[in-house]
Write a protein that holds these residues in place. Structure first.
Motif, PDB file in Angstrom:
ATOM      1  N   GLU A 247     -73.340 -24.658  27.335  1.00 54.55           N
ATOM      2  CA  GLU A 247     -73.779 -25.185  26.038  1.00 54.55           C
ATOM      3  C   GLU A 247     -72.911 -24.672  24.887  1.00 54.55           C
ATOM      4  OE1 GLU A 247     -75.683 -23.881  28.367  1.00 54.55           O
ATOM      5  OE2 GLU A 247     -77.226 -25.360  28.870  1.00 54.55           O
ATOM      6  N   LEU A 248     -72.558 -23.362  24.921  1.00 51.35           N
ATOM      7  CA  LEU A 248     -71.743 -22.786  23.839  1.00 51.35           C
ATOM      8  C   LEU A 248     -70.437 -23.560  23.698  1.00 51.35           C
ATOM      9  CD1 LEU A 248     -71.611 -18.901  24.270  1.00 51.35           C
ATOM     10  CD2 LEU A 248     -72.391 -20.160  22.267  1.00 51.35           C
ATOM     11  N   ALA A 249     -69.800 -23.821  24.837  1.00 53.25           N
ATOM     12  CA  ALA A 249     -68.504 -24.509  24.834  1.00 53.25           C
ATOM     13  C   ALA A 249     -68.673 -25.955  24.379  1.00 53.25           C
ATOM     14  CB  ALA A 249     -67.907 -24.470  26.239  1.00 53.25           C
ATOM     15  N   ARG A 250     -69.708 -26.596  24.891  1.00 48.89           N
ATOM     16  CA  ARG A 250     -69.913 -28.014  24.541  1.00 48.89           C
ATOM     17  C   ARG A 250     -70.209 -28.151  23.048  1.00 48.89           C
ATOM     18  NH1 ARG A 250     -74.280 -30.164  28.204  1.00 48.89           N
ATOM     19  NH2 ARG A 250     -75.505 -29.182  26.602  1.00 48.89           N
ATOM     20  N   ASP A 251     -71.071 -27.260  22.531  1.00 49.24           N
ATOM     21  CA  ASP A 251     -71.415 -27.344  21.106  1.00 49.24           C
ATOM     22  C   ASP A 251     -70.212 -27.036  20.227  1.00 49.24           C
ATOM     23  OD1 ASP A 251     -73.888 -27.937  22.043  1.00 49.24           O
ATOM     24  OD2 ASP A 251     -74.806 -25.998  21.529  1.00 49.24           O
ATOM     25  N   ALA A 252     -69.275 -26.260  20.777  1.00 45.28           N
ATOM     26  CA  ALA A 252     -68.079 -25.935  19.995  1.00 45.28           C
ATOM     27  C   ALA A 252     -67.031 -27.047  20.103  1.00 45.28           C
ATOM     28  CB  ALA A 252     -67.478 -24.607  20.482  1.00 45.28           C
ATOM     29  N   GLY A 253     -67.358 -28.095  20.856  1.00 46.67           N
ATOM     30  CA  GLY A 253     -66.436 -29.242  20.947  1.00 46.67           C
ATOM     31  C   GLY A 253     -65.336 -29.084  21.982  1.00 46.67           C
ATOM     32  N   LEU A 254     -65.469 -28.111  22.884  1.00 43.76           N
ATOM     33  CA  LEU A 254     -64.481 -27.978  23.959  1.00 43.76           C
ATOM     34  C   LEU A 254     -64.739 -29.063  25.001  1.00 43.76           C
ATOM     35  CD1 LEU A 254     -64.530 -24.098  24.457  1.00 43.76           C
ATOM     36  CD2 LEU A 254     -62.897 -25.457  23.150  1.00 43.76           C
ATOM     37  N   ARG A 255     -63.710 -29.416  25.752  1.00 43.57           N
ATOM     38  CA  ARG A 255     -63.898 -30.460  26.781  1.00 43.57           C
ATOM     39  C   ARG A 255     -64.703 -29.885  27.948  1.00 43.57           C
ATOM     40  NH1 ARG A 255     -58.997 -32.770  29.287  1.00 43.57           N
ATOM     41  NH2 ARG A 255     -60.470 -34.152  30.285  1.00 43.57           N
ATOM     42  N   THR A 256     -65.751 -30.589  28.314  1.00 45.80           N
ATOM     43  CA  THR A 256     -66.579 -30.154  29.450  1.00 45.80           C
ATOM     44  C   THR A 256     -66.902 -31.355  30.327  1.00 45.80           C
ATOM     45  OG1 THR A 256     -68.632 -30.518  28.227  1.00 45.80           O
ATOM     46  CG2 THR A 256     -67.730 -28.304  28.127  1.00 45.80           C
ATOM     47  N   GLU A 257     -67.100 -31.094  31.601  1.00 52.12           N
ATOM     48  CA  GLU A 257     -67.667 -32.098  32.508  1.00 52.12           C
ATOM     49  C   GLU A 257     -68.823 -31.397  33.210  1.00 52.12           C
ATOM     50  OE1 GLU A 257     -64.468 -33.595  34.942  1.00 52.12           O
ATOM     51  OE2 GLU A 257     -63.734 -34.873  33.324  1.00 52.12           O
ATOM     52  N   GLN A 258     -68.656 -31.139  34.555  1.00 53.63           N
ATOM     53  CA  GLN A 258     -69.670 -30.324  35.236  1.00 53.63           C
ATOM     54  C   GLN A 258     -69.650 -28.905  34.655  1.00 53.63           C
ATOM     55  OE1 GLN A 258     -69.937 -28.561  39.489  1.00 53.63           O
ATOM     56  NE2 GLN A 258     -70.011 -30.768  39.725  1.00 53.63           N
ATOM     57  N   GLY A 259     -68.444 -28.396  34.384  1.00 56.18           N
ATOM     58  CA  GLY A 259     -68.252 -27.104  33.729  1.00 56.18           C
ATOM     59  C   GLY A 259     -67.236 -27.279  32.611  1.00 56.18           C
ATOM     60  N   ILE A 260     -66.723 -26.150  32.107  1.00 51.47           N
ATOM     61  CA  ILE A 260     -65.688 -26.243  31.072  1.00 51.47           C
ATOM     62  C   ILE A 260     -64.385 -26.631  31.766  1.00 51.47           C
ATOM     63  CG2 ILE A 260     -64.429 -24.985  29.283  1.00 51.47           C
ATOM     64  CD1 ILE A 260     -66.810 -23.014  29.163  1.00 51.47           C
ATOM     65  N   ILE A 261     -63.703 -27.622  31.216  1.00 50.56           N
ATOM     66  CA  ILE A 261     -62.455 -28.060  31.842  1.00 50.56           C
ATOM     67  C   ILE A 261     -61.349 -27.054  31.511  1.00 50.56           C
ATOM     68  CG2 ILE A 261     -60.710 -29.889  31.885  1.00 50.56           C
ATOM     69  CD1 ILE A 261     -62.880 -31.830  31.765  1.00 50.56           C
ATOM     70  N   VAL A 262     -60.715 -26.546  32.557  1.00 53.02           N
ATOM     71  CA  VAL A 262     -59.615 -25.589  32.373  1.00 53.02           C
ATOM     72  C   VAL A 262     -58.425 -26.029  33.221  1.00 53.02           C
ATOM     73  CG1 VAL A 262     -61.060 -23.550  31.882  1.00 53.02           C
ATOM     74  CG2 VAL A 262     -60.470 -24.097  34.255  1.00 53.02           C
ATOM     75  N   ASP A 263     -57.235 -25.575  32.818  1.00 56.41           N
ATOM     76  CA  ASP A 263     -56.069 -25.787  33.680  1.00 56.41           C
ATOM     77  C   ASP A 263     -55.938 -24.590  34.622  1.00 56.41           C
ATOM     78  OD1 ASP A 263     -54.958 -23.709  32.253  1.00 56.41           O
ATOM     79  OD2 ASP A 263     -53.525 -24.947  31.157  1.00 56.41           O
ATOM     80  N   ALA A 264     -54.853 -24.557  35.393  1.00 57.54           N
ATOM     81  CA  ALA A 264     -54.721 -23.511  36.409  1.00 57.54           C
ATOM     82  C   ALA A 264     -54.563 -22.117  35.809  1.00 57.54           C
ATOM     83  CB  ALA A 264     -53.546 -23.827  37.319  1.00 57.54           C
ATOM     84  N   ALA A 265     -54.335 -22.042  34.488  1.00 58.23           N
ATOM     85  CA  ALA A 265     -54.239 -20.737  33.830  1.00 58.23           C
ATOM     86  C   ALA A 265     -55.516 -20.419  33.052  1.00 58.23           C
ATOM     87  CB  ALA A 265     -53.036 -20.720  32.891  1.00 58.23           C
ATOM     88  N   GLY A 266     -56.525 -21.293  33.141  1.00 58.72           N
ATOM     89  CA  GLY A 266     -57.792 -21.025  32.473  1.00 58.72           C
ATOM     90  C   GLY A 266     -57.856 -21.470  31.025  1.00 58.72           C
ATOM     91  N   HIS A 267     -56.824 -22.187  30.518  1.00 56.22           N
ATOM     92  CA  HIS A 267     -56.878 -22.697  29.137  1.00 56.22           C
ATOM     93  C   HIS A 267     -57.947 -23.780  29.034  1.00 56.22           C
ATOM     94  CE1 HIS A 267     -52.527 -21.500  29.264  1.00 56.22           C
ATOM     95  NE2 HIS A 267     -52.851 -21.019  28.090  1.00 56.22           N
ATOM     96  N   THR A 268     -58.753 -23.713  27.993  1.00 61.02           N
ATOM     97  CA  THR A 268     -59.650 -24.828  27.678  1.00 61.02           C
ATOM     98  C   THR A 268     -58.873 -25.780  26.774  1.00 61.02           C
ATOM     99  OG1 THR A 268     -60.492 -23.836  25.651  1.00 61.02           O
ATOM    100  CG2 THR A 268     -61.610 -23.227  27.717  1.00 61.02           C
ATOM    101  N   SER A 269     -59.591 -26.719  26.136  1.00 56.51           N
ATOM    102  CA  SER A 269     -58.908 -27.648  25.237  1.00 56.51           C
ATOM    103  C   SER A 269     -58.554 -26.997  23.895  1.00 56.51           C
ATOM    104  CB  SER A 269     -59.766 -28.898  25.021  1.00 56.51           C
ATOM    105  OG  SER A 269     -61.081 -28.534  24.661  1.00 56.51           O
ATOM    106  N   ASP A 270     -58.943 -25.728  23.694  1.00 53.05           N
ATOM    107  CA  ASP A 270     -58.530 -24.973  22.495  1.00 53.05           C
ATOM    108  C   ASP A 270     -57.568 -23.883  22.967  1.00 53.05           C
ATOM    109  OD1 ASP A 270     -58.390 -22.867  20.567  1.00 53.05           O
ATOM    110  OD2 ASP A 270     -60.271 -23.542  19.668  1.00 53.05           O
ATOM    111  N   PRO A 271     -56.346 -23.846  22.430  1.00 62.81           N
ATOM    112  CA  PRO A 271     -55.356 -22.890  22.964  1.00 62.81           C
ATOM    113  C   PRO A 271     -55.746 -21.421  22.829  1.00 62.81           C
ATOM    114  CG  PRO A 271     -54.490 -24.099  21.050  1.00 62.81           C
ATOM    115  CD  PRO A 271     -55.802 -24.723  21.402  1.00 62.81           C
ATOM    116  N   ARG A 272     -56.706 -21.110  21.961  1.00 64.35           N
ATOM    117  CA  ARG A 272     -57.106 -19.696  21.834  1.00 64.35           C
ATOM    118  C   ARG A 272     -58.311 -19.349  22.709  1.00 64.35           C
ATOM    119  NH1 ARG A 272     -57.823 -17.792  15.838  1.00 64.35           N
ATOM    120  NH2 ARG A 272     -59.025 -19.709  15.648  1.00 64.35           N
ATOM    121  N   ILE A 273     -58.860 -20.361  23.383  1.00 61.92           N
ATOM    122  CA  ILE A 273     -60.091 -20.115  24.157  1.00 61.92           C
ATOM    123  C   ILE A 273     -59.856 -20.404  25.641  1.00 61.92           C
ATOM    124  CG2 ILE A 273     -62.537 -20.670  24.382  1.00 61.92           C
ATOM    125  CD1 ILE A 273     -62.593 -21.507  21.498  1.00 61.92           C
ATOM    126  N   PHE A 274     -60.354 -19.500  26.478  1.00 61.41           N
ATOM    127  CA  PHE A 274     -60.187 -19.582  27.933  1.00 61.41           C
ATOM    128  C   PHE A 274     -61.575 -19.548  28.589  1.00 61.41           C
ATOM    129  CE2 PHE A 274     -55.587 -18.729  28.119  1.00 61.41           C
ATOM    130  CZ  PHE A 274     -55.382 -18.368  26.794  1.00 61.41           C
TER     131      PHE A 274
END
Ligand SMILES: Cc1cc2nc3c(=O)[nH]c(=O)nc-3n(C[C@H](O)[C@H](O)[C@H](O)COP(=O)(O)OP(=O)(O)OC[C@H]3O[C@@H](n4cnc5c(N)ncnc54)[C@H](O)[C@@H]3O)c2cc1C
Length: 401
Positions: A247-274
């Motif tokens: 919920e925290l990530a979704r409310d902050a506008g990060l990309r989520t599906e089943q969980g928070i979407i991350v790349d293989a290095a753990g980056h979310t859709s915000d470069p400062r947030i993992f």
């Protein structure tokens, strides 16, 4: 290390949060490392909570010895909840109103047990299992119970069933599907798990679609399954899967599906947030694994990426479960059309699920950790295997090394 990183905040003091902190310090991060944790305890791991903590009274399964944890120099906020991530300000807002600034933020909030009917939470002798406090309560309740009911025939429910049997408690498991653990393993494995539980005196009520609970005057709980009321239980444990704490990530506008979407290095859709652990969707599999190994090893990789280093997580899914003294290890996730080869070794069966080119997709081994080690290599190398050799207990698998 990038010099603009002086303040790192980690939300969640579990497996992923703990290992990320250890890796951050190990990689030389000397700035302020704040952990916001809603549990009061030091970093600990959860697998023993359904096993040795209940049956052997094991102590808090700390991730690190006390001196190691002290050396991490954590700026704790506990027990405190993070309630908002203010991305514009670069701050995490806590439930007491404090705003904690970050240069890099890790979300490691894990998941929580699903309660399918809200009213069940109000019944005193109905519980779920996620935390040390839950496990302590479960242990105390089992000591006073003659018989318990378990709703859900997945890994957690079955481990609780096994622990309860070890303590001499009668157990019935109620499962909606016709097979146990059906979401994560094939029918051949599910059948072997069913036999294991039946051999150990667990009552199995499979294919029960409509489950209702009602509290008796003496506090015991009646389970009504497809219209049939069962003799009341002293305790009912609900283990029907989890809700991801996103919920925290979704409310902050990060990309989520089943969980928070991350790349293989753990980056979310915000470069400062993992993100790491249960809350992060596996970068290749596209689903949330609830796995100790993923939470630990992916978090270590993400810690590197947070410090601006090259990082890449590419391990296969791997988890284990201990039931009735048998160690069950599961490697890989089933997908597509698969055929199963069963190998009946004296120490226990191994189930190989192969694709149409005879490459390994999933493997489940009972009491055979060495076979799983081999399987990890075969998966990584996408090796084409000989089904006849795999299924022959006289054929030494080590020859396929
Ligand atoms: C009983 C049990 C047995 C298990 N057995 C096995 C096993 O045998 N093998 C296996 O591979 N896996 C097992 N698992 C799964 C494994 O433990 C999890 O996958 C792992 O704990 C995930 O780690 P995590 O750090 O992502 O989440 P967690 O360990 O759940 O940590 C997340 C933490 O963040 C906290 N939090 C959430 N939201 C906030 C917020 N807003 N502010 C502050 N804090 C917050 C949570 O309360 C929690 O303390 C088991 C799990 C359980 C519950």
């Amino acid at each position: 290390m990038a010099s603009d990183i002086q303040r790192i905040v980690v939300i969640g003091g579990g497996q992923a949060g703990g290992y990320a902190c250890k890796a951050l310090r190990g990689e030389g991060f000397t700035g302020r490392l704040t952990v916001v944790a809603d549990e009061p305890h030091d970093f600990y791991e959860r697998p023993p909570l359904s096993k040795g903590v209940v049956t052997e009274s094991d102590p808090l399964p700390r991730l690190f010895p006390e001196d190691t944890q002290a050396s991490l120099d954590i700026d704790w906020r506990r027990p405190r909840r993070a309630v908002t991530i203010d991305r514009e300000a670069g701050e995490v807002v806590l439930d007491d109103g404090e705003r904690v600034p970050y240069d890099r933020l890790l979300i490691a909030t894990g998941s929580r047990p699903r309660m399918p009917v809200a009213e069940w939470s109000e019944i005193a002798n109905v519980m779920t299992l996620r935390t040390w406090d839950d496990a302590s309560r479960l242990k105390a309740r089992l000591e006073q119970s003659r018989r318990i009911g378990i709703i859900g025939g997945g890994w957690i429910g079955l481990e609780v069933a096994s622990s309860a049997r070890k303590l001499g408690v009668e157990v019935d498991v109620f499962e909606r599907a016709p097979a146990l653990c059906g979401r994560s393993v094939g029918p051949e494995v599910a059948e072997a798990i069913r036999e294991l539980h039946e051999r150990n005196g667990v009552g199995l009520e499979l294919n029960r679609q409509d489950i209702q609970l009602s509290e008796e005057d003496d506090g015991r709980v009646t389970v009504i399954a497809d219209g049939t009321a069962h003799e009341p239980y002293d305790l009912v444990v609900v283990g029907v899967g989890v809700e991801i704490n996103l919920e925290l990530a979704r409310d902050a506008g990060l990309r989520t599906e089943q969980g928070i979407i991350v790349d293989a290095a753990g980056h979310t859709s915000d470069p400062r947030i993992f993100a790491a652990g249960d809350v992060s969707q596996h970068p290749h599999l596209g689903l949330c694994l609830q796995s100790w190994a993923y939470a630990q090893n992916q978090a270590r990789v993400v810690a590197d990426a947070m410090l601006g280093k090259e990082a890449h997580y590419d391990e296969p899914a791997w988890l284990w479960s201990d039931q009735h003294g048998v160690n069950i290890q599961i490697l890989g996730v089933p997908s597509g059309e698969l055929h199963c080869v069963v190998r009946q070794d004296p120490q226990g069966p191994v189930f190989f699920y192969l694709d149409d080119e005879n490459r390994l997709v999933q493997m489940v081994a009972f009491d055979q950790p060495r076979a799983i080690k081999l399987g990890k290599r075969w998966l990584a190398a996408e090796r084409i295997l000989d089904p006849q050799a795999l299924g022959d207990p006289n054929y030494n698998l080590m020859q396929l090394r």
